[in-house]
Motif scaffolding. Sequence first.
Motif, PDB file in Angstrom:
ATOM      1  N   ALA A 102       0.873  -1.176   0.000  1.00 31.97           N
ATOM      2  CA  ALA A 102       0.000   0.000   0.000  1.00 31.97           C
ATOM      3  C   ALA A 102       0.907   1.223   0.000  1.00 31.97           C
ATOM      4  CB  ALA A 102      -0.918   0.006   1.208  1.00 31.97           C
ATOM      5  N   ILE A 103       1.082   1.808  -1.174  1.00 26.99           N
ATOM      6  CA  ILE A 103       2.032   2.909  -1.358  1.00 26.99           C
ATOM      7  C   ILE A 103       1.292   4.156  -1.840  1.00 26.99           C
ATOM      8  CG2 ILE A 103       4.087   3.669  -2.619  1.00 26.99           C
ATOM      9  CD1 ILE A 103       4.668   1.436  -0.646  1.00 26.99           C
ATOM     10  N   ALA A 104       1.779   5.330  -1.427  1.00 27.57           N
ATOM     11  CA  ALA A 104       1.248   6.615  -1.882  1.00 27.57           C
ATOM     12  C   ALA A 104      -0.268   6.671  -1.648  1.00 27.57           C
ATOM     13  CB  ALA A 104       1.638   6.862  -3.332  1.00 27.57           C
ATOM     14  N   LYS A 105      -1.080   6.873  -2.692  1.00 30.74           N
ATOM     15  CA  LYS A 105      -2.525   6.972  -2.475  1.00 30.74           C
ATOM     16  C   LYS A 105      -3.089   5.692  -1.873  1.00 30.74           C
ATOM     17  CE  LYS A 105      -6.401   9.008  -2.245  1.00 30.74           C
ATOM     18  NZ  LYS A 105      -6.592  10.141  -1.317  1.00 30.74           N
ATOM     19  N   GLY A 106      -2.440   4.559  -2.136  1.00 25.20           N
ATOM     20  CA  GLY A 106      -2.861   3.326  -1.478  1.00 25.20           C
ATOM     21  C   GLY A 106      -2.753   3.435   0.025  1.00 25.20           C
ATOM     22  N   ALA A 107      -1.666   4.054   0.503  1.00 31.98           N
ATOM     23  CA  ALA A 107      -1.487   4.264   1.942  1.00 31.98           C
ATOM     24  C   ALA A 107      -2.440   5.333   2.462  1.00 31.98           C
ATOM     25  CB  ALA A 107      -0.040   4.652   2.237  1.00 31.98           C
ATOM     26  N   PHE A 108      -2.718   6.347   1.638  1.00 29.74           N
ATOM     27  CA  PHE A 108      -3.680   7.369   2.052  1.00 29.74           C
ATOM     28  C   PHE A 108      -5.079   6.782   2.223  1.00 29.74           C
ATOM     29  CE2 PHE A 108      -0.742  10.831   0.543  1.00 29.74           C
ATOM     30  CZ  PHE A 108      -0.705  11.513   1.754  1.00 29.74           C
ATOM     31  N   LEU A 109      -5.435   5.778   1.424  1.00 28.75           N
ATOM     32  CA  LEU A 109      -6.721   5.106   1.618  1.00 28.75           C
ATOM     33  C   LEU A 109      -6.756   4.386   2.959  1.00 28.75           C
ATOM     34  CD1 LEU A 109      -7.526   3.691  -1.946  1.00 28.75           C
ATOM     35  CD2 LEU A 109      -8.474   5.717  -0.836  1.00 28.75           C
ATOM     36  N   LEU A 110      -5.619   3.840   3.379  1.00 27.24           N
ATOM     37  CA  LEU A 110      -5.551   3.247   4.722  1.00 27.24           C
ATOM     38  C   LEU A 110      -5.839   4.309   5.777  1.00 27.24           C
ATOM     39  CD1 LEU A 110      -2.305   1.041   4.532  1.00 27.24           C
ATOM     40  CD2 LEU A 110      -4.675   0.299   4.218  1.00 27.24           C
ATOM     41  N   LEU A 111      -5.260   5.485   5.601  1.00 32.42           N
ATOM     42  CA  LEU A 111      -5.434   6.571   6.566  1.00 32.42           C
ATOM     43  C   LEU A 111      -6.846   7.141   6.534  1.00 32.42           C
ATOM     44  CD1 LEU A 111      -2.059   8.502   6.078  1.00 32.42           C
ATOM     45  CD2 LEU A 111      -2.627   6.802   7.824  1.00 32.42           C
ATOM     46  N   SER A 112      -7.616   6.793   5.522  1.00 31.34           N
ATOM     47  CA  SER A 112      -8.970   7.321   5.372  1.00 31.34           C
ATOM     48  C   SER A 112     -10.045   6.366   5.882  1.00 31.34           C
ATOM     49  CB  SER A 112      -9.240   7.626   3.883  1.00 31.34           C
ATOM     50  OG  SER A 112      -8.232   8.451   3.346  1.00 31.34           O
ATOM     51  N   ALA A 113      -9.652   5.195   6.345  1.00 33.21           N
ATOM     52  CA  ALA A 113     -10.605   4.173   6.782  1.00 33.21           C
ATOM     53  C   ALA A 113     -10.695   4.117   8.309  1.00 33.21           C
ATOM     54  CB  ALA A 113     -10.201   2.811   6.229  1.00 33.21           C
ATOM     55  N   ASP A 114     -11.711   3.425   8.792  1.00 36.01           N
ATOM     56  CA  ASP A 114     -11.926   3.319  10.241  1.00 36.01           C
ATOM     57  C   ASP A 114     -11.100   2.204  10.875  1.00 36.01           C
ATOM     58  OD1 ASP A 114     -14.227   5.287  10.776  1.00 36.01           O
ATOM     59  OD2 ASP A 114     -14.977   4.130   9.074  1.00 36.01           O
ATOM     60  N   TYR A 115     -10.869   1.143  10.124  1.00 38.72           N
ATOM     61  CA  TYR A 115     -10.102   0.011  10.654  1.00 38.72           C
ATOM     62  C   TYR A 115      -9.329  -0.601   9.505  1.00 38.72           C
ATOM     63  CZ  TYR A 115      -8.971  -3.655  14.017  1.00 38.72           C
ATOM     64  OH  TYR A 115      -8.303  -4.495  14.894  1.00 38.72           O
ATOM     65  N   ARG A 116      -8.028  -0.905   9.744  1.00 44.76           N
ATOM     66  CA  ARG A 116      -7.147  -1.363   8.679  1.00 44.76           C
ATOM     67  C   ARG A 116      -6.463  -2.675   9.071  1.00 44.76           C
ATOM     68  NH1 ARG A 116      -5.125   3.828   9.422  1.00 44.76           N
ATOM     69  NH2 ARG A 116      -4.674   2.990  11.513  1.00 44.76           N
TER      70      ARG A 116
END
Length: 233
Positions: A102-116
Amino acid sequence: MNSVVQYTSHDQYAIVSIVNGKANAISHQVIEGLNKSLDIAEKEQKVVILTGQPGIFSAGFDLKVMKESPESAKELVTKGSELSLRMLRFPRPIIVACNGHAIAKGAFLLLSADYRIGVEGDYKVGLNEVQIGMTMHHAGVAIAKSRLSEVYLNRSVSNSEIFEPKAAVQAGFLDLIVSEKELLATAKSIAESFAKLHLKAHAETKLKVRKKHLLKIKKAIAKDLKSNIVINP
């Protein structure tokens, strides 16, 4: 939803899968598919499980679009930031079942979720924008500040440090690590637990907890619209 985003509805949750080539790149079509999926999940009042392909959640924005012109890069990054803002204030829980990298925007999607939930293995998680010559956009900084541990913020944003899954938990990108074979089953179990939350209470409380950061992200998106996305040679 479309050829690169799949939506499958279950009793208590919906599974949204990104399926867009080897890198699972975040393109205009992917963002459109994710927004349509969120529309349906919100209407159906479903917990969302967002996932990718075996070994790769997403390596970030579609580089062909990013390199096309400053205007095309700005448009895609803005749409990506708006998607993150929507996810952060989405009225139902969003769980990411992160299949691997999960890189760049992939990692930002992690930061945008409630649970990862991440998986064990030799996988990379992090924000590599500065490493590849992109000056981090305002919204990216604001999203990172809203979720990353203070200790890891500069290491992640300014220094482009990339983490293996266990370290990604410490940094704030992930909440839990499981084996690859347990990933989807674990996500479903957590989704069923989250489905027992009171819908209105969850939505209202989430907005209270994140109010300060949501306002900052919204203002940061407006700033990005007034400036160019800088990709240094």
